[in-house]
Enzyme design. Structure first.
Site, PDB file in Angstrom:
ATOM      1  N   GLY A  12      38.655  40.823  49.060  1.00  0.00           N
ATOM      2  CA  GLY A  12      39.544  41.595  48.004  1.00  0.00           C
ATOM      3  C   GLY A  12      39.163  41.646  46.733  1.00  0.00           C
ATOM      4  N   ILE A  17      34.914  49.833  48.124  1.00  0.00           N
ATOM      5  CA  ILE A  17      34.622  50.799  47.051  1.00  0.00           C
ATOM      6  C   ILE A  17      33.203  50.747  46.457  1.00  0.00           C
ATOM      7  CG2 ILE A  17      35.461  51.768  44.797  1.00  0.00           C
ATOM      8  CD1 ILE A  17      37.509  51.924  47.193  1.00  0.00           C
ATOM      9  N   LYS A  32      29.904  48.941  58.754  1.00  0.00           N
ATOM     10  CA  LYS A  32      30.446  47.762  58.781  1.00  0.00           C
ATOM     11  C   LYS A  32      30.199  47.414  60.131  1.00  0.00           C
ATOM     12  CE  LYS A  32      34.030  45.010  57.087  1.00  0.00           C
ATOM     13  NZ  LYS A  32      35.221  45.069  55.921  1.00  0.00           N
ATOM     14  N   ASP A  43      38.065  50.059  56.994  1.00  0.00           N
ATOM     15  CA  ASP A  43      36.878  50.212  55.889  1.00  0.00           C
ATOM     16  C   ASP A  43      36.157  51.687  56.171  1.00  0.00           C
ATOM     17  OD1 ASP A  43      37.917  48.079  54.440  1.00  0.00           O
ATOM     18  OD2 ASP A  43      36.438  46.686  55.324  1.00  0.00           O
ATOM     19  N   GLU A 103      28.598  46.698  55.178  1.00  0.00           N
ATOM     20  CA  GLU A 103      29.438  45.814  54.406  1.00  0.00           C
ATOM     21  C   GLU A 103      29.888  44.582  55.238  1.00  0.00           C
ATOM     22  OE1 GLU A 103      33.939  46.289  52.873  1.00  0.00           O
ATOM     23  OE2 GLU A 103      33.101  47.963  53.247  1.00  0.00           O
ATOM     24  N   GLY A 106      34.651  39.332  53.894  1.00  0.00           N
ATOM     25  CA  GLY A 106      34.486  38.315  52.852  1.00  0.00           C
ATOM     26  C   GLY A 106      33.320  37.916  52.410  1.00  0.00           C
ATOM     27  N   PRO A 186      35.414  50.239  37.413  1.00  0.00           N
ATOM     28  CA  PRO A 186      36.648  50.230  36.883  1.00  0.00           C
ATOM     29  C   PRO A 186      37.709  50.251  37.620  1.00  0.00           C
ATOM     30  CG  PRO A 186      35.897  52.491  36.246  1.00  0.00           C
ATOM     31  CD  PRO A 186      34.792  51.846  36.808  1.00  0.00           C
ATOM     32  N   ARG A 187      38.910  49.673  37.593  1.00  0.00           N
ATOM     33  CA  ARG A 187      40.045  49.775  38.218  1.00  0.00           C
ATOM     34  C   ARG A 187      40.818  50.844  37.877  1.00  0.00           C
ATOM     35  NH1 ARG A 187      42.480  45.084  39.744  1.00  0.00           N
ATOM     36  NH2 ARG A 187      41.652  44.201  37.862  1.00  0.00           N
ATOM     37  N   VAL A 188      41.097  51.834  39.055  1.00  0.00           N
ATOM     38  CA  VAL A 188      41.974  53.034  38.791  1.00  0.00           C
ATOM     39  C   VAL A 188      43.092  52.711  39.739  1.00  0.00           C
ATOM     40  CG1 VAL A 188      40.125  54.493  38.092  1.00  0.00           C
ATOM     41  CG2 VAL A 188      40.627  54.215  40.830  1.00  0.00           C
TER      42      VAL A 188
END
Length: 216
Positions: A12, A17, A32, A43, A103, A106, A186-188
């Site tokens: 997480g 992203i 993945k 994903d 990807e 974890g 950044p977080r959006v």
């Protein structure tokens, strides 16, 4: 093989992203190998919605229903995840001059079966690695343990992608690990295709710079 493995310091922390932004920046294929948990959006489905060319998203090799560690989810379905099958499929997905962004699930020590961990798979794939990190209580320890394990395994590391709000810990982690910072995403509130395109454009110069080196 031109494999770039996206790992995280835990679950997480923003790997999916980051994978989207890296794949978009490089015009790479995304894969993945193991998806555990099919109840929500996978994903791969997320990447198809975020990349400008969704044909670059390749089908998972293993799709497991249970949202758990891959070895547990596989055992629930009577399956053993096989490292050699994953490596073979990665070879089949290779295209000339097109990177394959892989990807992981974890972090490095997530078990695929009773003997093989994610870090073993990265080694077998001959992949260079990008570490995705996020600031939280205990994240410095998780970052440096991840960096230490990769260095001891002699796995080339391209650098760090930090996810979320900026924190001064980033500078310390870069300094202590001696692995460079590629970018911070950044977080959006909502991640869109336009957001991924913008972040890919921003991180592309540093990513290409560090990819042109021999690794660390």
């Amino acid at each position: 093989m031109n494999n770039i493995f996206i790992t995280g310091i835990g679950t997480g922390v923003g790997k999916t992203i980051a994978s989207a932004c890296v794949a978009e920046a490089l015009g790479a294929n995304y894969w993945k190998p193991v998806q555990a948990g099919l109840q929500d959006v996978t994903d791969s489905q997320t990447l198809r919605a975020l990349l400008s060319d969704n044909t670059r998203v390749k089908e998972e090799l293993y799709r497991l229903r249970m949202p758990a560690s891959p070895h547990l989810a596989a055992a629930r379905e009577g399956i053993t995840l096989q490292e050699d099958r994953i490596v073979q499929r990665a070879q089949e997905l290779q295209q000339p001059d097109v990177p394959l962004v892989i990807e992981g699930a974890g972090g490095l020590m997530v078990p695929l079966n009773k003997k093989v961990f994610t870090i073993d798979l990265i080694k077998a794939l001959g992949a260079r690695t990008i570490i995705v990190a996020q600031n939280y209580l205990g994240s410095i320890n998780h970052c440096l343990l991840t960096a230490m394990a990769l260095r001891q395994a002699e796995i080339p590391v391209i650098g760090w992608i930090f996810s979320g709000d900026h924190h001064s810990n980033e500078d310390d982690i870069v300094g202590w690990s001696q692995y460079p910072r590629i970018a911070r995403i950044p977080r959006v509130r909502k991640v869109t295709r336009e957001f991924v395109s913008m972040q890919a454009e921003l991180l592309q110069p540093a990513l290409l710079q560090y990819l042109s080196g021999d690794g660390h």
